[in-house]
Design an enzyme around this catalytic site. Structure first.
Site, short mmCIF file in Angstrom:
data_model
loop_
_atom_site.label_atom_id
_atom_site.label_comp_id
_atom_site.label_asym_id
_atom_site.label_seq_id
_atom_site.Cartn_x
_atom_site.Cartn_y
_atom_site.Cartn_z
N LYS A 118 12.81 -8.78 -36.89
CA LYS A 118 13.52 -8.39 -35.67
C LYS A 118 13.87 -6.90 -35.66
O LYS A 118 13.86 -6.26 -34.61
CB LYS A 118 14.80 -9.22 -35.52
CG LYS A 118 14.51 -10.68 -35.20
CD LYS A 118 15.79 -11.47 -34.97
CE LYS A 118 15.46 -12.91 -34.60
NZ LYS A 118 16.68 -13.70 -34.31
N LYS A 201 4.02 -17.75 -31.22
CA LYS A 201 5.03 -18.73 -30.88
C LYS A 201 5.44 -18.59 -29.41
O LYS A 201 5.53 -17.48 -28.89
CB LYS A 201 6.26 -18.56 -31.78
CG LYS A 201 7.32 -19.64 -31.63
CD LYS A 201 8.44 -19.43 -32.64
CE LYS A 201 9.52 -20.47 -32.46
NZ LYS A 201 10.64 -20.29 -33.42
N LYS A 204 10.80 -16.91 -25.08
CA LYS A 204 11.42 -16.60 -23.79
C LYS A 204 11.29 -15.12 -23.46
O LYS A 204 11.57 -14.70 -22.34
CB LYS A 204 12.89 -17.04 -23.79
CG LYS A 204 13.65 -16.78 -25.05
CD LYS A 204 14.86 -17.69 -25.15
CE LYS A 204 15.48 -17.70 -26.54
NZ LYS A 204 16.51 -18.72 -26.70
#
Length: 338
Positions: A118, A201, A204
């Site tokens: 991240k 994956k 959103k």
């Protein structure tokens, strides 16, 4: 003081950071409902403190929090049989996280792959919260003496860290106070992939809305997305092993298996030799049957935010009844004057 015995108790949470997808439903919420319905004591959380480890618009965060709560409720979580709340309403999460910050070791945090993923090349600019959030996750779990946590493969490392923190706390303070929580990873479709690229994956935050099925998508949108999902020219094979180099095909078969409470083996036994012109409409019909009623109920719930807030507040009261005595005993063990 006698230390607790650990009765089976499940804890899990979902972060409110941009809308729920089919991945959240099949990989998490559907399983939460099954756990609840099996009679296991269950605590489910909207982890809004985790959300703010990266910037969230304060004007949008309440709505995203309520959407996750609506997703839980519309999918079948019963706030009378399970405890449902948002994390920030129970201060014991953050208080125990500080204790665990003092138990966990820097080397443990440096091994956490999600922070590296991240933060990327800008790790020096990432928040301290993003770096330390596995410690908060451990507190989320252990403040309820949870024995089991349903997780995807990408979160298994954090549950292992939770076990390390519990073991070190118990060892350092010569107690048997925190359980060694077990991750629960089972069944098909734990990792739902992108409808446009089966190697990524479902997210959103993807570039195109066609990459994902949102839990708020209506029936027409769900059907359209599956019918336009990327595939390959070959028909469906007879066994899952033959899908290992066909990521898009593998993803659609696993989604069908999860939605139908079946397995990839049984899906292929039924559809072997079928072309995508036959299989994708069948998958679309199945998905609409299972998901459209959830989307309709989510819309109804989100039209009444005061009712969602009431449910979350009542859940937080029940959560505090469990968490506050655990925190008080933790402070006593550590030697803090209260």
């Amino acid at each position: 003081m006698t230390e607790p015995t650990f009765a089976p108790r499940v804890f899990s949470g979902i972060k409110p950071s941009g809308g729920l997808t089919l991945g959240n439903y099949l990989g998490a919420i559907k399983r939460f409902v099954q756990t609840q319905d099996a009679g296991t004591e269950s605590i489910f959380c909207v982890v809004d403190l985790h959300a703010i480890t990266v910037w969230q618009d304060p004007a949008e965060l309440p709505g995203m929090t309520r959407e996750v709560a609506a997703g839980y409720l519309a999918s079948g979580i019963d706030p009378e049989r399970s405890i449902l709340f948002n994390q920030s309403q129970v201060a014991a999460h953050a208080e125990l996280a500080w204790i665990f910050n003092c138990v966990a070791r820097i080397g443990w945090m440096n091994r956490m792959t999600q922070f590296k993923d991240k933060a990327g090349k800008n790790a020096e600019k990432a928040s301290l919260g993003l770096y330390a959030y596995p410690s908060l996750m451990a507190a989320d779990i252990l403040i309820y003496h949870a024995t089991h946590v349903p997780v995807g493969e990408d979160q298994k490392q954090h549950v292992e860290l939770t076990r390390d923190i519990a073991a070190k706390f118990n060892h350092d303070y010569k107690v048997d106070f925190f359980p060694l929580t077990e991750p629960v990873i089972e069944g098909p479709a734990m990792r739902i992939m992108n409808l446009r690229d089966g190697t990524k994956k479902m997210s959103k935050s993807g570039e195109s809305d066609m990459e994902r099925i949102n839990m708020t998508d209506d029936a027409d949108t769900i059907a359209k997305k599956f019918k336009k999902a990327r595939t390959d020219p070959a028909p469906l094979p007879e066994t899952p092993d033959e899908l290992k180099d066909r990521p898009e095909a593998k993803n659609l078969v696993e989604i069908y298996a999860a939605l139908s409470d079946s397995t990839a083996e049984r899906v292929l036994a039924e559809h072997a030799g079928a072309g995508w012109g036959q299989f994708k409409p069948a998958l679309a019909d199945l998905a609409v049957d299972k998901l459209a009623p959830i989307a309709d109920e989510m819309k109804r719930l989100m039209d009444d935010p005061a009712e969602i807030d009431r449910i979350l507040a009542r859940g937080a009261e029940r959560a505090r009844e469990i968490a506050d005595p655990v925190l008080a005993r933790t402070y006593e063990i550590v030697g803090l004057v209260r």
